[in-house]
Design an enzyme around this catalytic site. Structure first.
Site, PDB file in Angstrom:
ATOM      1  N   HIS A 134     -12.515   7.984 -42.013  1.00 34.01           N
ATOM      2  CA  HIS A 134     -12.698   9.342 -41.519  1.00 34.01           C
ATOM      3  C   HIS A 134     -13.977  10.005 -42.038  1.00 34.01           C
ATOM      4  O   HIS A 134     -14.363  11.066 -41.546  1.00 34.01           O
ATOM      5  CB  HIS A 134     -11.464  10.207 -41.806  1.00 34.01           C
ATOM      6  CG  HIS A 134     -11.304  10.659 -43.220  1.00 34.01           C
ATOM      7  ND1 HIS A 134     -11.469  11.963 -43.609  1.00 34.01           N
ATOM      8  CD2 HIS A 134     -10.973   9.981 -44.328  1.00 34.01           C
ATOM      9  CE1 HIS A 134     -11.228  12.063 -44.907  1.00 34.01           C
ATOM     10  NE2 HIS A 134     -10.939  10.884 -45.371  1.00 34.01           N
ATOM     11  N   GLN A 159     -18.179   8.343 -49.823  1.00 35.38           N
ATOM     12  CA  GLN A 159     -19.097   9.374 -49.334  1.00 35.38           C
ATOM     13  C   GLN A 159     -20.460   8.813 -48.932  1.00 35.38           C
ATOM     14  O   GLN A 159     -21.139   9.386 -48.086  1.00 35.38           O
ATOM     15  CB  GLN A 159     -19.284  10.468 -50.385  1.00 35.38           C
ATOM     16  CG  GLN A 159     -18.149  11.458 -50.472  1.00 35.38           C
ATOM     17  CD  GLN A 159     -17.918  12.240 -49.189  1.00 35.38           C
ATOM     18  OE1 GLN A 159     -18.757  12.274 -48.285  1.00 35.38           O
ATOM     19  NE2 GLN A 159     -16.772  12.868 -49.084  1.00 35.38           N
ATOM     20  N   CYS A 176      -9.780  17.897 -51.117  1.00 35.01           N
ATOM     21  CA  CYS A 176      -8.492  17.662 -51.775  1.00 35.01           C
ATOM     22  C   CYS A 176      -8.133  18.778 -52.732  1.00 35.01           C
ATOM     23  O   CYS A 176      -7.034  18.808 -53.278  1.00 35.01           O
ATOM     24  CB  CYS A 176      -8.537  16.327 -52.510  1.00 35.01           C
ATOM     25  SG  CYS A 176      -8.918  14.958 -51.399  1.00 35.01           S
ATOM     26  N   GLY A 220      -8.832   5.728 -48.609  1.00 37.00           N
ATOM     27  CA  GLY A 220      -9.547   5.550 -49.859  1.00 37.00           C
ATOM     28  C   GLY A 220      -8.667   5.682 -51.086  1.00 37.00           C
ATOM     29  O   GLY A 220      -8.868   4.978 -52.082  1.00 37.00           O
ATOM     30  N   SER A 280     -13.902   4.552 -46.356  1.00 32.52           N
ATOM     31  CA  SER A 280     -12.842   5.232 -45.618  1.00 32.52           C
ATOM     32  C   SER A 280     -13.337   5.598 -44.227  1.00 32.52           C
ATOM     33  O   SER A 280     -14.465   6.073 -44.058  1.00 32.52           O
ATOM     34  CB  SER A 280     -12.405   6.492 -46.372  1.00 32.52           C
ATOM     35  OG  SER A 280     -11.358   7.144 -45.694  1.00 32.52           O
ATOM     36  N   THR A 294       2.757  -3.770 -41.304  1.00 30.72           N
ATOM     37  CA  THR A 294       2.091  -4.002 -40.020  1.00 30.72           C
ATOM     38  C   THR A 294       0.804  -3.202 -39.937  1.00 30.72           C
ATOM     39  O   THR A 294       0.776  -2.007 -40.240  1.00 30.72           O
ATOM     40  CB  THR A 294       3.024  -3.606 -38.860  1.00 30.72           C
ATOM     41  OG1 THR A 294       4.224  -4.376 -38.943  1.00 30.72           O
ATOM     42  CG2 THR A 294       2.349  -3.855 -37.520  1.00 30.72           C
ATOM     43  N   ASN A 333     -18.763  13.478 -53.973  1.00 28.23           N
ATOM     44  CA  ASN A 333     -18.266  14.098 -52.750  1.00 28.23           C
ATOM     45  C   ASN A 333     -18.617  15.571 -52.638  1.00 28.23           C
ATOM     46  O   ASN A 333     -18.681  16.124 -51.537  1.00 28.23           O
ATOM     47  CB  ASN A 333     -16.749  13.925 -52.663  1.00 28.23           C
ATOM     48  CG  ASN A 333     -16.031  14.409 -53.905  1.00 28.23           C
ATOM     49  OD1 ASN A 333     -16.272  13.915 -55.003  1.00 28.23           O
ATOM     50  ND2 ASN A 333     -15.155  15.384 -53.748  1.00 28.23           N
TER      51      ASN A 333
END
Length: 379
Positions: free
Chosen positions: A195, A173, A316, A70, A193, A231, A145
């Site tokens: 995860h 979120q 974070c 993200g 995102s 890649t 979040n």
């Protein structure tokens, strides 16, 4: 005591289906740019995932650009808007640091879009700000979040569209917890995102509306239609796709968390907690609460010792004893360092929510008893 994980807003537990598809991709690790059989299989995994992610947010697969997460995708969206002629940024006061910091270092003037006491953006302020000179890119996350407060994105989009601006929506979120439809939100760019959905860490996507000029942020070869060199992370992207597919399938289950959350919320409120953003529409899986006399780190340690894994807000910012950004933006300064975020997900049960409430209330009562004892000793 079986540990209970209630920190899905930081990172969801990886779904078994995701682990399976990633293991298969790792065992057959062709380069998706290669023309041989292994390369074609890798390309098929990437394109299948692209369609799965697009389906989750009501977008066309050709609009999906995979990234490292993200943070990268949010930065690419802001750079794209500025390259397309936007001259200034309007950023929500409770935005994730990766959006706020990307705006701050962009070189363009930044204005902060205030929120009310429940964390909802001020649309009257936004409308007036959009009248000022200079085409604006407006960045508003779909759901906060920390508090889970859901923003009036469609209403904001109407204002931005009327002013000829660019709307960027961080849906990291909200995706997989509530319905997200890019057409309904009317965003120019949107980010998700893996995860947060039960996929792997380190994979995200930038999604754009038809005709939106996205620029490359990383230079090199021509992967991702020339918009993101490097890649492709095939196992991660394949896991992202399956996580998106599972999240779309499980939306009714995600909605069930609201009743479980509300029951736990009632118990902690009765014990003395303030519920952050309670009067606003919130994600069904999120409870953000605070007390003025018990700092977050002390609460987290107390609960962790009793087998409960929760957080103090944005992952974070963990490890930093400072006021929550969301709480500060709402003007609740006396609660700033006492916030605790509880967030469930695909592996969470009603009993998990009940256990959290029981553990927190018990720990808080012990904390208050210790405080009272200290007061008596001083007296």
């Amino acid at each position: 005591m079986t540990p209970v994980y209630l920190d899905y807003n930081a990172s969801a537990l990886v779904r078994p289906e995701v682990q399976d598809v990633m293991a298969r991709a790792l065992a057959d690790n062709g380069n998706p740019s290669a023309v041989h059989a292994a390369g074609r299989r890798a390309r098929a995994r990437v394109e299948t995932a692209r369609a799965q992610v697009a389906d989750l947010v009501g977008a066309d697969p050709t609009a999906v650009v995979f990234s490292s997460g993200g943070t990268e995708s949010n930065a690419q969206a802001i750079l794209s808007a500025l390259a397309a002629g936007c001259e200034r940024l309007i950023v929500g006061a409770t935005e994730h640091p990766c959006v706020a910091e990307a705006a701050a270092v962009s070189g363009a003037p930044v204005e902060v879009l205030p929120v009310d006491a429940n964390g909802v953006v001020d649309l009257v302020w936004l409308e007036e700000a959009l009248l000022r000179p200079g085409r604006a890119v407006v960045a508003i996350h779909h759901a906060n979040n920390e508090s889970g407060v859901i923003q009036p994105i469609a209403e904001a989009a109407h204002l931005v569209r009327a002013a000829g601006g660019w709307l960027h929506v961080d849906a990291i979120q909200s995706a997989g917890k509530i319905s997200v439809d890019m057409r309904t939100l009317d965003a120019d760019t949107l980010t998700v995102s893996a995860h947060k959905l039960g996929g792997p860490q380190g994979v995200g996507a930038l999604i754009s509306r038809e005709g939106t000029p996205v620029i490359r942020a990383l230079h090199g070869a021509g992967q991702e239609r020339g918009l993101r060199a490097g890649t492709e992370n095939v196992p991660g992207i394949a896991g992202f796709g399956v996580a998106a597919d599972c999240a779309a399938r499980d939306l009714p289950q995600a909605a069930a968390h609201q009743a479980w959350r509300d029951a736990a919320q009632a118990r902690v409120r009765a014990a003395g907690a303030t519920i952050i953003g309670e009067a606003a529409e919130r994600l069904p899986n999120t409870l953000f609460m605070a007390v003025p006399d018990w700092d977050s780190p002390q609460q987290l340690i107390s609960m962790d010792l009793m087998g409960l894994m929760v957080s103090a807000g944005s992952a974070c910012s963990s490890g930093k004893t400072k006021a929550s950004k969301a709480i500060s933006a709402m003007g609740l300064h006396d609660l700033g360092t006492g916030g605790v975020r509880v967030s469930g997900g695909w592996g969470t049960t009603q009993d998990d929510w009940s256990r959290f409430a029981e553990v927190w209330v018990s720990a808080y009562e012990k904390h208050r008893a210790r405080q009272s004892q200290r007061v008596r000793e001083v007296a």
